[in-house]
Write a protein that holds these residues in place. Structure first.
Motif, PDB file in Angstrom:
ATOM      1  N   MET A   1       0.660  -0.937  -0.184  1.00 48.24           N
ATOM      2  CA  MET A   1       0.004  -0.065  -0.174  1.00 48.24           C
ATOM      3  C   MET A   1       0.544   1.201  -0.169  1.00 48.24           C
ATOM      4  O   MET A   1       1.247   0.978   0.777  1.00 48.24           O
ATOM      5  N   GLU A   2       0.814   1.586  -1.091  1.00 42.95           N
ATOM      6  CA  GLU A   2       1.118   3.328  -0.997  1.00 42.95           C
ATOM      7  C   GLU A   2       0.855   4.549  -0.038  1.00 42.95           C
ATOM      8  O   GLU A   2      -0.466   4.783   0.027  1.00 42.95           O
ATOM      9  N   ILE A   3       1.618   5.213   0.642  1.00 45.71           N
ATOM     10  CA  ILE A   3       1.672   5.783   1.657  1.00 45.71           C
ATOM     11  C   ILE A   3       1.625   7.835   0.766  1.00 45.71           C
ATOM     12  O   ILE A   3       3.067   7.601   1.351  1.00 45.71           O
ATOM     13  N   ARG A  77      -5.293   4.850   9.322  1.00 49.27           N
ATOM     14  CA  ARG A  77      -5.845   4.968   7.608  1.00 49.27           C
ATOM     15  C   ARG A  77      -5.209   3.122   7.033  1.00 49.27           C
ATOM     16  O   ARG A  77      -5.600   2.563   7.549  1.00 49.27           O
ATOM     17  N   TRP A  78      -3.710   3.799   7.336  1.00 53.41           N
ATOM     18  CA  TRP A  78      -2.787   2.570   6.289  1.00 53.41           C
ATOM     19  C   TRP A  78      -2.677   1.254   7.840  1.00 53.41           C
ATOM     20  O   TRP A  78      -2.624   0.401   7.201  1.00 53.41           O
ATOM     21  N   VAL A  79      -2.843   1.959   8.836  1.00 49.62           N
ATOM     22  CA  VAL A  79      -3.298   0.875  10.057  1.00 49.62           C
ATOM     23  C   VAL A  79      -3.774  -0.222   9.868  1.00 49.62           C
ATOM     24  O   VAL A  79      -4.192  -1.285   9.788  1.00 49.62           O
ATOM     25  N   MET A  80      -5.197   0.226   9.404  1.00 53.26           N
ATOM     26  CA  MET A  80      -6.647  -0.251   9.394  1.00 53.26           C
ATOM     27  C   MET A  80      -6.245  -1.141   8.598  1.00 53.26           C
ATOM     28  O   MET A  80      -6.901  -2.597   8.321  1.00 53.26           O
ATOM     29  N   GLU A  81      -6.483  -0.330   6.812  1.00 58.35           N
ATOM     30  CA  GLU A  81      -6.025  -1.356   5.893  1.00 58.35           C
ATOM     31  C   GLU A  81      -5.056  -2.341   5.979  1.00 58.35           C
ATOM     32  O   GLU A  81      -5.378  -3.475   5.801  1.00 58.35           O
ATOM     33  N   THR A  82      -4.342  -2.504   6.762  1.00 54.74           N
ATOM     34  CA  THR A  82      -2.960  -3.108   6.910  1.00 54.74           C
ATOM     35  C   THR A  82      -3.686  -5.181   7.526  1.00 54.74           C
ATOM     36  O   THR A  82      -3.587  -5.923   6.575  1.00 54.74           O
ATOM     37  N   GLN A  83      -4.180  -4.357   8.602  1.00 51.93           N
ATOM     38  CA  GLN A  83      -4.899  -5.449   9.430  1.00 51.93           C
ATOM     39  C   GLN A  83      -5.777  -6.071   8.765  1.00 51.93           C
ATOM     40  O   GLN A  83      -6.273  -6.470   8.493  1.00 51.93           O
ATOM     41  N   GLN A  84      -6.728  -5.319   7.993  1.00 49.82           N
ATOM     42  CA  GLN A  84      -7.660  -5.226   7.213  1.00 49.82           C
ATOM     43  C   GLN A  84      -7.485  -6.875   5.901  1.00 49.82           C
ATOM     44  O   GLN A  84      -7.535  -7.678   5.599  1.00 49.82           O
ATOM     45  N   ASP A  85      -6.722  -6.521   5.387  1.00 49.52           N
ATOM     46  CA  ASP A  85      -5.496  -7.237   4.416  1.00 49.52           C
ATOM     47  C   ASP A  85      -5.671  -8.612   5.144  1.00 49.52           C
ATOM     48  O   ASP A  85      -5.020  -9.604   4.632  1.00 49.52           O
ATOM     49  N   SER A  87      -6.070 -10.220   7.361  1.00 52.22           N
ATOM     50  CA  SER A  87      -7.126 -10.873   7.522  1.00 52.22           C
ATOM     51  C   SER A  87      -7.859 -11.427   7.257  1.00 52.22           C
ATOM     52  O   SER A  87      -8.156 -12.646   6.936  1.00 52.22           O
ATOM     53  N   LEU A  88      -7.815 -10.356   6.135  1.00 51.81           N
ATOM     54  CA  LEU A  88      -8.407 -11.706   5.107  1.00 51.81           C
ATOM     55  C   LEU A  88      -7.689 -12.350   3.719  1.00 51.81           C
ATOM     56  O   LEU A  88      -8.248 -13.181   3.895  1.00 51.81           O
ATOM     57  N   PHE A  89      -6.049 -12.675   4.162  1.00 46.88           N
ATOM     58  CA  PHE A  89      -4.910 -13.591   3.982  1.00 46.88           C
ATOM     59  C   PHE A  89      -4.936 -14.779   4.223  1.00 46.88           C
ATOM     60  O   PHE A  89      -4.862 -15.688   4.194  1.00 46.88           O
ATOM     61  N   GLU A  90      -5.699 -13.892   5.863  1.00 45.90           N
ATOM     62  CA  GLU A  90      -5.276 -16.388   6.693  1.00 45.90           C
ATOM     63  C   GLU A  90      -6.926 -16.338   6.676  1.00 45.90           C
ATOM     64  O   GLU A  90      -6.540 -17.432   6.539  1.00 45.90           O
ATOM     65  N   ALA A  91      -7.253 -15.449   6.617  1.00 48.02           N
ATOM     66  CA  ALA A  91      -9.331 -16.670   6.359  1.00 48.02           C
ATOM     67  C   ALA A  91      -9.140 -17.162   4.748  1.00 48.02           C
ATOM     68  O   ALA A  91      -9.612 -17.766   4.800  1.00 48.02           O
ATOM     69  N   ASN A  92      -7.942 -16.204   3.353  1.00 50.78           N
ATOM     70  CA  ASN A  92      -8.038 -17.508   2.217  1.00 50.78           C
ATOM     71  C   ASN A  92      -6.856 -17.919   2.282  1.00 50.78           C
ATOM     72  O   ASN A  92      -7.336 -19.745   1.909  1.00 50.78           O
ATOM     73  N   HIS A  93      -6.120 -18.068   3.619  1.00 57.57           N
ATOM     74  CA  HIS A  93      -5.056 -19.035   3.469  1.00 57.57           C
ATOM     75  C   HIS A  93      -5.609 -20.835   4.391  1.00 57.57           C
ATOM     76  O   HIS A  93      -4.919 -21.632   4.273  1.00 57.57           O
TER      77      HIS A  93
END
Length: 505
Positions: A1-3, A77-85, A87-93
Motif C-alpha cells: 500500500m502506497e502512503i 488509516r494505513w494501519v487499519m487497511e493493513t490489518q484488514q488485508d 485478516s483477509l489473507f489469513e481467512a483465504n489461507h
C-alpha cells in the motif's frame, strides 16, 4: 500500500491571515496620536517588527500542527487497511488448507475403494479358476477310461516371445564348437554346471505359468557374463523379459558362489601345496613358492555414495577420462587356477592395503601359511611370506637375475587374469549391476574360470584383450629384516647354482 504525506499549506491558503493582520495595523495607526507617532517612530517600528515575528511564529506553529494531524490520520488509516488485508489473507489461507485437506481425504478414500475393488476381483477370479479346474477334473473322471484325456489350457501371464535362438543352441545336434564359441565352454562343461546347480536353481511350475528350465536359467547367466551384452539384447535372445533376465543372472551367480565356490576355489592342502611348490621351482628355481599373486581393477559406474573412494586416479590420468573401479586380488597355482580371491575393495586403495585387508593376510596371522612364499610385484611389500622383486636403482647382477625369475612367476598370475577378462567380457567394461551386487558377479566369474581351466577349456583365439594395470611401488616396501636376508639368500643361491639365467629384450 502506497502512503502519501500531507501537503503543506500554500501561500494563497494563508493570504487571508496576512490581510487580517494588515487591517489591524492600519486601524491602529489611524487611531494613534500623530504627535506620539512622530516622537516614538523608532519604538513603533521595533514593536511592528516584534509583532510580525510573533505572528509568523504563530502561523508556522499552526501549519506544523495541521501537518502532524494529517500525518497521524494517514498512519491510522494505513494501519487499519493493513490489518484488514492481513485478516483477509489469513481467512483465504485457512480456506485453502481446509479445501486441500478435504481433497486429500477424498483421494485416500478413493484409493482405498479401488484397492478393495481389486481385491474382490482377484478373489472372484481365483474362485472361478478353481471352480473351472474342479469341473474339468470331474468331467474327466466321469468320461471313463476309454475316452481321450481332455487338455486344460492355462492362461499364462507372460508375453509371447521368440525362443528360437536358445532352442537352436540347446538342441542336441548343435555343433559343440559353436556352442563353445558362444558360451566360452563346451556342452559337457555346461551340462556339468547345470547338474551341480540343479537342486538350488530349479523352480516349480504354477497354475498360471511354467517355470523356466534349469539349462535356460544357467545359459542366461553364462551368456551375460561371457558377452557383457545389455539386458535388452539378452532378453531377445532367450525370449524372456528384461527384469526376468536380470533376476536370473543374480540368482545363478548367488548359487555359483554358495555351491561351487567352496568346491572350486580353495587354498591347497599339504599334498597339493607340495606339488605346487615343485612346479613353481621347476619354472623359476625359487623354492617354497606356493602361489603367484596379482591385483586387477574392474571398471564400474560412479557410485552415488562414497564416490571418492572408488575414483581410480592412475587410470584417469593415463586415459584422460574419469575412471571408477573396484579391485580383484587373486592367488593362482602354476596352471592359472585361483586358490584365493579378494573382491570388492575400492579402486583408490593401493595393492598393499588390499592385501592387508584380505582374508589371505588373516590366514597368515593365524599361522596357517608356514614355509610358503607368495610371489607378487613391486606393488606389494616384502614380508615374511610375500616375495617381491628388488625395486631400487643400480641393481647388481645377482639382484637383476632374481627379478627375472620372479617375473616368470608373476607372469603366471597376470596371464590368468588376462584369460579371466578375455573369457568373461563383462569384466572389460562397466556393467549394469549395482555396486553391492558386483562382488557376487565377479566371484562367479572366478569360479567359472577355475572350472574351465581345470577342464582344459580353450579360449577362442578371436577373443583378444590386453591386460594393463598401473603398478605402483609400495610406500613401505620392506616390512621385515628377516625377509630381506631371506630374499638376498635366494638371489645368491640362484646365481651360484646356475639357475639365474637372464634375458634381454
Amino acid at each position: 500500500m502506497e502512503i502519501s504525506s500531507s501537503p503543506f499549506l500554500s501561500q494563497e491558503d494563508c493570504s487571508h491571515f496576512y490581510s487580517l493582520f494588515q487591517d489591524m495595523e492600519e486601524n491602529f495607526n489611524v487611531n494613534a496620536n500623530p504627535k506620539k507617532r512622530q516622537r516614538k517612530d523608532d519604538d513603533v517600528s521595533d514593536k511592528e517588527e516584534t509583532t510580525k515575528t510573533a505572528l509568523r511564529d504563530i502561523l508556522t506553529s499552526i501549519i506544523l500542527l495541521d501537518e502532524q494531524e494529517n500525518q497521524e490520520r494517514e498512519q491510522e488509516r494505513w494501519v487499519m487497511e493493513t490489518q484488514q488485508d492481513k485478516s483477509l489473507f489469513e481467512a483465504n489461507h485457512e480456506q485453502k488448507i481446509q479445501a486441500t485437506t478435504e481433497y486429500y481425504s477424498q483421494l485416500q478414500n478413493h484409493y482405498a475403494d479401488v484397492d478393495n475393488l481389486d481385491t474382490v476381483r482377484t478373489k472372484r477370479a481365483r474362485r472361478s479358476t478353481s471352480a473351472s479346474t474342479a469341473a474339468a477334473a470331474v468331467a474327466a473322471g466321469n468320461a471313463g477310461s476309454n475316452s481321450p484325456p481332455q487338455q486344460h489350457h492355462r492362461r499364462l501371464w507372460v508375453k509371447d516371445r521368440s525362443k528360437d535362438w536358445w532352442d537352436q543352441h540347446n538342441h542336441p545336434d548343435f555343433p559343440d564348437e559353436e556352442f563353445r564359441r558362444a558360451f566360452r565352454m563346451s556342452k559337457a562343461t555346461f551340462s556339468m554346471i547345470c547338474d551341480e546347480l540343479e537342486s538350488v536353481v530349479t523352480k516349480k511350475n504354477t497354475m498360471l505359468r511354467d517355470a523356466i528350465p534349469v539349462r535356460q536359467r544357467v545359459a542366461v547367466c553364462v551368456w551375460r557374463l561371457a558377452t557383457g551384452e545389455p539386458l535388452r539384447l539378452v532378453s531377445k535372445r532367450f525370449g524372456l523379459g528384461i527384469s526376468t533376465c536380470h533376476k536370473l543372472v543374480l540368482e545363478v551367480c548367488t548359487a555359483i558362489r554358495n555351491v561351487l565356490m567352496p568346491k572350486y576355489v580353495q587354498w591347497p592342502d599339504e599334498n597339493r601345496m607340495r606339488v605346487i611348490k615343485d612346479e613353481f621351482k621347476s619354472v623359476s628355481g625359487i623354492p617354497n613358492v606356493g602361489g603367484s599373486m596379482y591385483t586387477t581393477h574392474v571398471p564400474i559406474i560412479a557410485p552415488k555414495v562414497n564416490v571418492a573412494a572408488y575414483f581410480n586416479k592412475r587410470h584417469t590420468e593415463r586415459n584422460q577420462k574419469s575412471s571408477y573401479s573396484i579391485t580383484v586380488q587373486g592367488v593362482v597355482d602354476p596352471k592359472g587356477v585361483f586358490t584365493d580371491v579378494c573382491i570388492g575393495w575400492p579402486g583408490s586403495m593401493p595393492d598393499d592395503e588390499v592385501l592387508e585387508n584380505s582374508a589371505l593376510s588373516q590366514r597368515v596371522q593365524m599361522g596357517l601359511l608356514k614355509d610358503v612364499w607368495v610371489v607378487g610385484n613391486s606393488g606389494y611389500p616384502l614380508t615374511d611370506w610375500v616375495l617381491v622383486p628388488y625395486a631400487h636403482q643400480n641393481l647388481t647382477w645377482c639382484q637383476h637375475a632374481f627379478n627375472e625369475k620372479t617375473l616368470e612367476v608373476q607372469k603366471v598370475a597376470k596371464d590368468a587374469f588376462a584369460r579371466l577378462k578375455r573369457r568373461w567380457s563383462c569384466l572389460q567394461k562397466r556393467t549394469e549391476v549395482k555396486l553391492q551386487e558386483l562382488p557376487m558377479v565377479l566371484g562367479a566369474c572366478c569360479v567359472l574360470h577355475n572350472i574351465c581351466e581345470m577342464r582344459n577349456e580353450e579360449i577362442d583365439p578371436e577373443l583378444k584383450f590386453e591386460l594393463f594395470d598401473d603398478e605402483m611401488v609400495a610406500e613401505n616396501g620392506l616390512r621385515s629384516a628377516s625377509s630381506i636376508q631371506a630374499r638376498d639368500q635366494i638371489a645368491h643361491d640362484l646365481l651360484h647354482h646356475g639357475q639365474a639365467g637372464t634375458r634381454y629384450s
